[in-house]
Design a protein around this motif. Structure first.
Motif, PDB file in Angstrom:
ATOM      1  N   TYR A 112       0.843  -1.201   0.000  1.00  0.00           N
ATOM      2  CA  TYR A 112       0.000   0.000   0.000  1.00  0.00           C
ATOM      3  C   TYR A 112       0.878   1.250   0.000  1.00  0.00           C
ATOM      4  CZ  TYR A 112      -4.026   2.951   1.088  1.00  0.00           C
ATOM      5  OH  TYR A 112      -5.015   3.899   1.035  1.00  0.00           O
ATOM      6  N   GLY A 113       1.963   1.216   0.769  1.00  0.00           N
ATOM      7  CA  GLY A 113       2.878   2.355   0.801  1.00  0.00           C
ATOM      8  C   GLY A 113       3.529   2.609  -0.541  1.00  0.00           C
ATOM      9  N   ALA A 114       3.693   1.547  -1.342  1.00  0.00           N
ATOM     10  CA  ALA A 114       4.324   1.688  -2.653  1.00  0.00           C
ATOM     11  C   ALA A 114       3.425   2.389  -3.660  1.00  0.00           C
ATOM     12  CB  ALA A 114       4.722   0.312  -3.185  1.00  0.00           C
ATOM     13  N   LEU A 115       2.144   2.567  -3.335  1.00  0.00           N
ATOM     14  CA  LEU A 115       1.217   3.227  -4.259  1.00  0.00           C
ATOM     15  C   LEU A 115       1.440   4.735  -4.326  1.00  0.00           C
ATOM     16  CD1 LEU A 115      -2.114   1.378  -3.342  1.00  0.00           C
ATOM     17  CD2 LEU A 115      -0.653   0.977  -5.337  1.00  0.00           C
ATOM     18  N   TYR A 116       2.057   5.297  -3.294  1.00  0.00           N
ATOM     19  CA  TYR A 116       2.262   6.742  -3.264  1.00  0.00           C
ATOM     20  C   TYR A 116       3.406   7.136  -4.191  1.00  0.00           C
ATOM     21  CZ  TYR A 116      -0.788   6.950   0.820  1.00  0.00           C
ATOM     22  OH  TYR A 116      -1.866   6.862   1.666  1.00  0.00           O
ATOM     23  N   PRO A 117       3.310   8.288  -4.842  1.00  0.00           N
ATOM     24  CA  PRO A 117       4.374   8.725  -5.756  1.00  0.00           C
ATOM     25  C   PRO A 117       5.647   9.100  -5.005  1.00  0.00           C
ATOM     26  CG  PRO A 117       2.723  10.451  -5.511  1.00  0.00           C
ATOM     27  CD  PRO A 117       2.177   9.237  -4.816  1.00  0.00           C
ATOM     28  N   LEU A 118       6.730   9.161  -5.744  1.00  0.00           N
ATOM     29  CA  LEU A 118       8.026   9.515  -5.185  1.00  0.00           C
ATOM     30  C   LEU A 118       7.981  10.895  -4.537  1.00  0.00           C
ATOM     31  CD1 LEU A 118      11.074   8.762  -4.999  1.00  0.00           C
ATOM     32  CD2 LEU A 118      11.365   9.957  -7.176  1.00  0.00           C
ATOM     33  N   ASP A 119       8.619  11.026  -3.368  1.00  0.00           N
ATOM     34  CA  ASP A 119       8.722  12.287  -2.630  1.00  0.00           C
ATOM     35  C   ASP A 119       7.398  12.738  -2.015  1.00  0.00           C
ATOM     36  OD1 ASP A 119      11.429  12.811  -2.755  1.00  0.00           O
ATOM     37  OD2 ASP A 119      11.294  13.796  -4.693  1.00  0.00           O
ATOM     38  N   HIS A 120       6.411  11.873  -2.009  1.00  0.00           N
ATOM     39  CA  HIS A 120       5.112  12.245  -1.447  1.00  0.00           C
ATOM     40  C   HIS A 120       5.156  12.144   0.076  1.00  0.00           C
ATOM     41  CE1 HIS A 120       0.753  12.861  -1.756  1.00  0.00           C
ATOM     42  NE2 HIS A 120       0.647  12.026  -0.743  1.00  0.00           N
ATOM     43  N   LEU A 121       4.720  13.204   0.754  1.00  0.00           N
ATOM     44  CA  LEU A 121       4.669  13.190   2.213  1.00  0.00           C
ATOM     45  C   LEU A 121       3.390  12.502   2.679  1.00  0.00           C
ATOM     46  CD1 LEU A 121       5.943  16.746   3.201  1.00  0.00           C
ATOM     47  CD2 LEU A 121       7.115  14.577   3.540  1.00  0.00           C
ATOM     48  N   ILE A 122       3.535  11.599   3.633  1.00  0.00           N
ATOM     49  CA  ILE A 122       2.394  10.842   4.138  1.00  0.00           C
ATOM     50  C   ILE A 122       2.367  10.971   5.656  1.00  0.00           C
ATOM     51  CG2 ILE A 122       1.207   8.620   4.078  1.00  0.00           C
ATOM     52  CD1 ILE A 122       3.371   7.751   1.996  1.00  0.00           C
ATOM     53  N   TYR A 123       1.251  11.405   6.197  1.00  0.00           N
ATOM     54  CA  TYR A 123       1.119  11.461   7.648  1.00  0.00           C
ATOM     55  C   TYR A 123       0.830  10.063   8.177  1.00  0.00           C
ATOM     56  CZ  TYR A 123       1.182  16.532   7.670  1.00  0.00           C
ATOM     57  OH  TYR A 123       1.569  17.845   7.544  1.00  0.00           O
ATOM     58  N   GLU A 124       1.565   9.683   9.205  1.00  0.00           N
ATOM     59  CA  GLU A 124       1.447   8.331   9.736  1.00  0.00           C
ATOM     60  C   GLU A 124       0.019   8.001  10.160  1.00  0.00           C
ATOM     61  OE1 GLU A 124       4.228   7.726  12.863  1.00  0.00           O
ATOM     62  OE2 GLU A 124       5.883   8.579  11.716  1.00  0.00           O
ATOM     63  N   ASP A 125      -0.609   8.920  10.892  1.00  0.00           N
ATOM     64  CA  ASP A 125      -1.963   8.657  11.376  1.00  0.00           C
ATOM     65  C   ASP A 125      -2.926   8.414  10.213  1.00  0.00           C
ATOM     66  OD1 ASP A 125      -1.094   8.920  13.942  1.00  0.00           O
ATOM     67  OD2 ASP A 125      -1.784  10.990  14.193  1.00  0.00           O
ATOM     68  N   HIS A 126      -2.767   9.206   9.154  1.00  0.00           N
ATOM     69  CA  HIS A 126      -3.627   9.036   7.975  1.00  0.00           C
ATOM     70  C   HIS A 126      -3.377   7.680   7.325  1.00  0.00           C
ATOM     71  CE1 HIS A 126      -5.766   9.929   4.262  1.00  0.00           C
ATOM     72  NE2 HIS A 126      -4.685   9.571   3.591  1.00  0.00           N
ATOM     73  N   ALA A 130       9.389   0.411   6.468  1.00  0.00           N
ATOM     74  CA  ALA A 130      10.578   1.223   6.721  1.00  0.00           C
ATOM     75  C   ALA A 130      11.647   1.010   5.663  1.00  0.00           C
ATOM     76  CB  ALA A 130      11.146   0.899   8.102  1.00  0.00           C
ATOM     77  N   VAL A 131      11.652  -0.140   5.013  1.00  0.00           N
ATOM     78  CA  VAL A 131      12.618  -0.389   3.952  1.00  0.00           C
ATOM     79  C   VAL A 131      12.346   0.509   2.759  1.00  0.00           C
ATOM     80  CG1 VAL A 131      13.484  -2.122   2.333  1.00  0.00           C
ATOM     81  CG2 VAL A 131      12.916  -2.770   4.668  1.00  0.00           C
ATOM     82  N   GLU A 132      11.078   0.842   2.548  1.00  0.00           N
ATOM     83  CA  GLU A 132      10.689   1.612   1.370  1.00  0.00           C
ATOM     84  C   GLU A 132      10.486   3.090   1.667  1.00  0.00           C
ATOM     85  OE1 GLU A 132       7.101   1.574  -1.926  1.00  0.00           O
ATOM     86  OE2 GLU A 132       6.995   0.394  -0.113  1.00  0.00           O
TER      87      GLU A 132
END
Length: 241
Positions: free
Chosen positions: A173-187, A215-217
């Motif tokens: 699921y984390g790999a779906l976000y584009p490069l350099d995209h900021l993701i809030y942990e809670d979200h 964490a690897v990605e």
């Protein structure tokens, strides 16, 4: 117009404060051209230095820096030291020393990969596990050209295959976000719960567990944010002006 005037005023204030002063400004993970004049950094600041770290050579070229250096991967010696620090005393066992050197070599001097594999083997005393790890790292398990990801594919697969089912889903699921995209942990954790990857009623430990599995990605930043990255980050170009 008010915002523009405010920005110009701030830039002027910064420029005035730095005039005739020695300073070093370091800009890390720059993904696009930055107009230093908009920040109050002018060519007239003869005693100031700016260092820009970026994975994109085009950024350096557009910013017209004076000098450039391409950061090299870790030396075999430093890479082995890092590996031993993370893997623990098992890396110093006589039966594992040879495998440890070969495993580190497969990581190509890249700290992220060394950390992933060393964590995988941490406190693992079974020499068969070490031999199996080396075999998996040396095996070509893909046919297509994966670009800059090719040299790290086996490390990621090694760690990924060890995850349980729900961790694998969180990782992908984390790999779906584009490069350099900021993701809030809670979200992100709420998204996992909405997808029923993790129980909606379970406490924060599950969120922490899921966060660890990506964490690897994803590189964990302050302020409870994640930033997706690619492997070329570790081939950073640094320039000064």
């Amino acid at each position: 117009m008010g915002e523009i005037r405010t920005a110009h005023r701030i830039a002027h204030t910064i420029s005035t404060a730095l005039h005739n002063k020695k300073y070093l400004l370091m800009l890390d993970q720059v993904s696009e051209e930055i107009d230093l004049k908009e920040l109050g950094i002018y060519d007239s600041h003869s005693d100031g230095k700016v260092v820009v770290a970026t994975r994109y050579k085009s950024v350096c070229d557009k910013m017209n820096m004076d000098d450039s250096w391409e950061l090299e991967h870790m030396s075999e010696r430093d890479a082995l030291v890092l590996f031993r620090q993370i893997a623990g005393e098992a890396a110093d066992y006589e039966r594992n020393k040879h495998e440890a050197k070969r495993i580190v070599k497969e990581c190509g001097g890249m700290p992220l990969l060394i950390n992933a594999v060393a964590t995988y083997l941490k406190s693992e005393e079974n020499d068969e596990v070490w031999s199996d790890c080396l075999w998996k790292l040396q095996s070509s398990t893909y046919d297509d050209d994966l670009g800059p990801f090719s040299e790290s594919y086996n490390v990621f697969k090694l760690v990924y295959d060890r995850l349980n089912d729900y961790r694998k889903k969180c990782f992908l699921y984390g790999a779906l976000y584009p490069l350099d995209h900021l993701i809030y942990e809670d979200h992100l954790i709420e998204c996992w719960r909405a997808e029923q990857f993790i129980p909606a009623t379970e406490g924060s430990n599950t969120g922490q567990d899921g966060r660890n599995c990506i964490a690897v990605e994803c590189h964990l930043h302050a302020n409870n944010k994640l930033r997706t990255e690619d492997m070329s980050l570790y081939k950073t170009r640094t320039r000064s002006c």
